[in-house]
Design a protein around this motif. Structure first.
Motif, PDB file in Angstrom:
ATOM      1  N   LEU A 106      44.676  38.098  44.370  1.00 51.35           N
ATOM      2  CA  LEU A 106      44.348  39.569  43.759  1.00 51.35           C
ATOM      3  C   LEU A 106      43.171  39.926  43.644  1.00 51.35           C
ATOM      4  O   LEU A 106      42.289  40.987  43.888  1.00 51.35           O
ATOM      5  CB  LEU A 106      45.394  40.285  42.495  1.00 51.35           C
ATOM      6  N   LYS A 107      42.371  39.597  42.469  1.00 49.75           N
ATOM      7  CA  LYS A 107      40.987  39.169  43.151  1.00 49.75           C
ATOM      8  C   LYS A 107      40.106  39.172  43.714  1.00 49.75           C
ATOM      9  O   LYS A 107      38.806  40.292  44.015  1.00 49.75           O
ATOM     10  CB  LYS A 107      40.077  38.025  42.507  1.00 49.75           C
ATOM     11  N   ALA A 108      40.285  38.690  45.015  1.00 53.38           N
ATOM     12  CA  ALA A 108      40.171  38.952  46.097  1.00 53.38           C
ATOM     13  C   ALA A 108      40.206  40.458  46.975  1.00 53.38           C
ATOM     14  O   ALA A 108      39.451  40.618  48.188  1.00 53.38           O
ATOM     15  CB  ALA A 108      40.662  37.556  46.993  1.00 53.38           C
ATOM     16  N   MET A 109      41.607  41.222  46.815  1.00 47.03           N
ATOM     17  CA  MET A 109      42.186  41.948  47.535  1.00 47.03           C
ATOM     18  C   MET A 109      41.357  42.969  46.726  1.00 47.03           C
ATOM     19  O   MET A 109      40.841  44.109  47.220  1.00 47.03           O
ATOM     20  CB  MET A 109      42.937  42.268  46.715  1.00 47.03           C
ATOM     21  N   ARG A 110      41.005  42.739  45.777  1.00 49.18           N
ATOM     22  CA  ARG A 110      40.473  44.058  44.964  1.00 49.18           C
ATOM     23  C   ARG A 110      38.855  44.375  45.128  1.00 49.18           C
ATOM     24  O   ARG A 110      37.969  44.894  44.875  1.00 49.18           O
ATOM     25  CB  ARG A 110      40.363  43.760  43.173  1.00 49.18           C
ATOM     26  N   ALA A 111      38.250  43.022  45.583  1.00 48.85           N
ATOM     27  CA  ALA A 111      36.608  43.043  46.293  1.00 48.85           C
ATOM     28  C   ALA A 111      36.698  43.771  46.954  1.00 48.85           C
ATOM     29  O   ALA A 111      35.563  44.281  47.640  1.00 48.85           O
ATOM     30  CB  ALA A 111      36.785  41.963  46.180  1.00 48.85           C
ATOM     31  N   GLY A 162      49.703  53.357  45.076  1.00 50.24           N
ATOM     32  CA  GLY A 162      49.289  52.114  44.751  1.00 50.24           C
ATOM     33  C   GLY A 162      50.493  51.535  45.600  1.00 50.24           C
ATOM     34  O   GLY A 162      50.783  52.314  46.252  1.00 50.24           O
ATOM     35  N   LEU A 163      49.600  50.278  44.894  1.00 47.21           N
ATOM     36  CA  LEU A 163      50.634  49.234  45.792  1.00 47.21           C
ATOM     37  C   LEU A 163      50.720  48.251  44.693  1.00 47.21           C
ATOM     38  O   LEU A 163      50.221  47.602  43.801  1.00 47.21           O
ATOM     39  CB  LEU A 163      48.796  48.310  46.852  1.00 47.21           C
ATOM     40  N   PRO A 194      39.645  50.276  47.981  1.00 46.02           N
ATOM     41  CA  PRO A 194      38.765  51.060  46.997  1.00 46.02           C
ATOM     42  C   PRO A 194      39.522  51.310  45.610  1.00 46.02           C
ATOM     43  O   PRO A 194      40.739  50.578  45.365  1.00 46.02           O
ATOM     44  CB  PRO A 194      39.289  51.753  47.215  1.00 46.02           C
ATOM     45  N   LYS A 195      38.055  50.928  44.549  1.00 50.26           N
ATOM     46  CA  LYS A 195      37.773  50.727  43.488  1.00 50.26           C
ATOM     47  C   LYS A 195      39.351  51.345  42.308  1.00 50.26           C
ATOM     48  O   LYS A 195      39.846  51.402  40.928  1.00 50.26           O
ATOM     49  CB  LYS A 195      37.072  50.659  42.738  1.00 50.26           C
ATOM     50  N   ASP A 196      39.878  52.888  43.524  1.00 47.35           N
ATOM     51  CA  ASP A 196      40.678  53.245  42.050  1.00 47.35           C
ATOM     52  C   ASP A 196      41.680  53.414  42.671  1.00 47.35           C
ATOM     53  O   ASP A 196      43.205  54.400  42.397  1.00 47.35           O
ATOM     54  CB  ASP A 196      39.967  55.140  42.789  1.00 47.35           C
ATOM     55  N   VAL A 197      42.640  52.682  43.695  1.00 48.20           N
ATOM     56  CA  VAL A 197      43.531  52.286  44.173  1.00 48.20           C
ATOM     57  C   VAL A 197      44.012  51.155  42.758  1.00 48.20           C
ATOM     58  O   VAL A 197      43.965  50.199  42.848  1.00 48.20           O
ATOM     59  CB  VAL A 197      43.590  51.421  45.292  1.00 48.20           C
ATOM     60  N   PRO A 198      45.450  51.523  42.536  1.00 50.31           N
ATOM     61  CA  PRO A 198      46.040  50.726  41.442  1.00 50.31           C
ATOM     62  C   PRO A 198      46.845  49.549  42.129  1.00 50.31           C
ATOM     63  O   PRO A 198      47.913  50.390  43.332  1.00 50.31           O
ATOM     64  CB  PRO A 198      46.896  51.419  40.800  1.00 50.31           C
ATOM     65  N   PHE A 199      47.191  48.329  42.039  1.00 48.50           N
ATOM     66  CA  PHE A 199      47.838  47.285  42.096  1.00 48.50           C
ATOM     67  C   PHE A 199      48.717  46.819  41.290  1.00 48.50           C
ATOM     68  O   PHE A 199      48.066  46.783  39.907  1.00 48.50           O
ATOM     69  CB  PHE A 199      46.441  45.909  41.790  1.00 48.50           C
ATOM     70  N   GLY A 244      47.954  38.473  31.441  1.00 46.05           N
ATOM     71  CA  GLY A 244      46.329  38.238  30.531  1.00 46.05           C
ATOM     72  C   GLY A 244      45.617  38.213  32.635  1.00 46.05           C
ATOM     73  O   GLY A 244      44.126  38.335  32.769  1.00 46.05           O
ATOM     74  N   PRO A 245      45.734  36.690  32.598  1.00 46.55           N
ATOM     75  CA  PRO A 245      45.252  35.937  34.287  1.00 46.55           C
ATOM     76  C   PRO A 245      45.412  37.590  35.311  1.00 46.55           C
ATOM     77  O   PRO A 245      44.197  37.385  35.930  1.00 46.55           O
ATOM     78  CB  PRO A 245      45.585  34.942  34.409  1.00 46.55           C
ATOM     79  N   TRP A 246      46.070  37.912  35.549  1.00 41.90           N
ATOM     80  CA  TRP A 246      46.912  39.035  36.116  1.00 41.90           C
ATOM     81  C   TRP A 246      45.746  40.425  36.033  1.00 41.90           C
ATOM     82  O   TRP A 246      45.363  41.174  36.839  1.00 41.90           O
ATOM     83  CB  TRP A 246      47.998  39.283  36.902  1.00 41.90           C
ATOM     84  N   ARG A 247      45.109  40.923  34.751  1.00 38.90           N
ATOM     85  CA  ARG A 247      45.033  42.009  34.228  1.00 38.90           C
ATOM     86  C   ARG A 247      43.669  41.422  34.787  1.00 38.90           C
ATOM     87  O   ARG A 247      42.413  42.418  34.914  1.00 38.90           O
ATOM     88  CB  ARG A 247      45.034  42.135  32.571  1.00 38.90           C
ATOM     89  N   ALA A 248      42.592  40.631  33.908  1.00 40.21           N
ATOM     90  CA  ALA A 248      41.601  40.130  34.744  1.00 40.21           C
ATOM     91  C   ALA A 248      41.825  40.216  35.709  1.00 40.21           C
ATOM     92  O   ALA A 248      39.817  40.083  35.868  1.00 40.21           O
ATOM     93  CB  ALA A 248      41.617  38.437  33.902  1.00 40.21           C
ATOM     94  N   ALA A 249      42.776  40.004  36.451  1.00 38.20           N
ATOM     95  CA  ALA A 249      41.444  40.176  37.936  1.00 38.20           C
ATOM     96  C   ALA A 249      41.847  41.001  38.319  1.00 38.20           C
ATOM     97  O   ALA A 249      41.357  41.264  39.888  1.00 38.20           O
ATOM     98  CB  ALA A 249      42.491  39.133  38.931  1.00 38.20           C
ATOM     99  N   GLY A 250      42.727  41.892  37.916  1.00 49.15           N
ATOM    100  CA  GLY A 250      42.234  43.856  38.337  1.00 49.15           C
ATOM    101  C   GLY A 250      43.515  44.137  38.507  1.00 49.15           C
ATOM    102  O   GLY A 250      43.483  45.524  38.946  1.00 49.15           O
ATOM    103  N   ALA A 251      44.452  43.606  37.949  1.00 51.00           N
ATOM    104  CA  ALA A 251      46.201  44.366  37.580  1.00 51.00           C
ATOM    105  C   ALA A 251      45.829  45.529  36.926  1.00 51.00           C
ATOM    106  O   ALA A 251      45.142  45.782  35.835  1.00 51.00           O
ATOM    107  CB  ALA A 251      46.923  43.581  37.586  1.00 51.00           C
TER     108      ALA A 251
END
Length: 206
Positions: free
Chosen positions: A141-146, A127-128, A149-154, A166-173
């Motif tokens: 974070l949203k830009a990195m998530r794009a 994980g990262l 790989p989708k299965d890598v936990p940030f 909340g905003p971090w979760r929405a961005a993909g945390a």
């Protein structure tokens, strides 16, 4: 089991920076009671390997126990010898990642850029840790998530509180590392329990 197996239980990592060996067990019990699954003892705490040894001996069957602020391959090996199962790093030194994986440990290195993140994954990271989160933003974070790989936990770490997840979760945390808003040196188990409960409530209701 994978790191995600533990994160699926509750993706909040308790960072007990400054905890002493005589304090670790009641604090860990309070965290476990509130649903926490992952606890780390940073290596710049007093006698950290003794704290980790006690933690792993008492809770190793219920919690993913490990160490943070792991800076060298030698320290990664000592974490394994003490019974730890996860290494958390503030940086992305691939030699430390390789040592952790060779010792059979999960490893979550700290990264701040895509270059660091991809290099860490190539070295075997599970994980990262986006660190320090205060120097980043959900949009980063949203830009990195794009592109990852989708299965890598940030897991953002640094300045995380119940009211700003909340905003971090929405961005993909996928979860968070929790530091001083959860535990500060000198806190007793009941104060940690109250903080833990606030974080768990914010996560589950977020």
């Amino acid at each position: 089991m994978t790191l995600s197996t533990w994160l699926d239980r509750l993706p909040l990592i308790a960072i007990l920076r400054g905890v002493a060996p005589d304090e670790i067990l009641p604090i860990a019990q309070a965290l476990a009671d509130e649903g926490f699954a992952i606890v780390e003892v940073p290596l710049n705490s007093p006698n950290p390997f003794e704290s980790l040894r006690r933690l792993a001996l008492e809770f190793g069957d219920r919690l993913l126990c490990g160490a943070g602020t792991v800076l060298t391959p030698e320290d990664a090996n000592r974490v394994a010898e003490a019974g730890g199962k996860i290494v958390v790093m503030p940086h992305a030194d691939t030699a430390v990642i390789a040592a952790a994986k060779a010792a059979g440990l999960y490893c979550t290195p700290g990264i701040a850029t895509p270059t660091e993140g991809f290099a860490a994954l190539a070295a075997g990271a599970d994980g990262l840790k986006l660190f320090p989160a205060e120097a980043q933003s959900p949009s980063v974070l949203k830009a990195m998530r794009a592109v990852f790989p989708k299965d890598v936990p940030f897991l953002p770490v640094g300045g995380i509180a119940p009211d700003n997840m909340g905003p971090w979760r929405a961005a993909g945390a996928a979860g968070f590392g929790l530091g001083s808003a959860l535990y500060k040196p000198g806190m007793g188990a009941q104060e940690v329990r109250a903080n833990a409960r606030a974080f768990v409530s914010a996560w589950r209701n977020g």
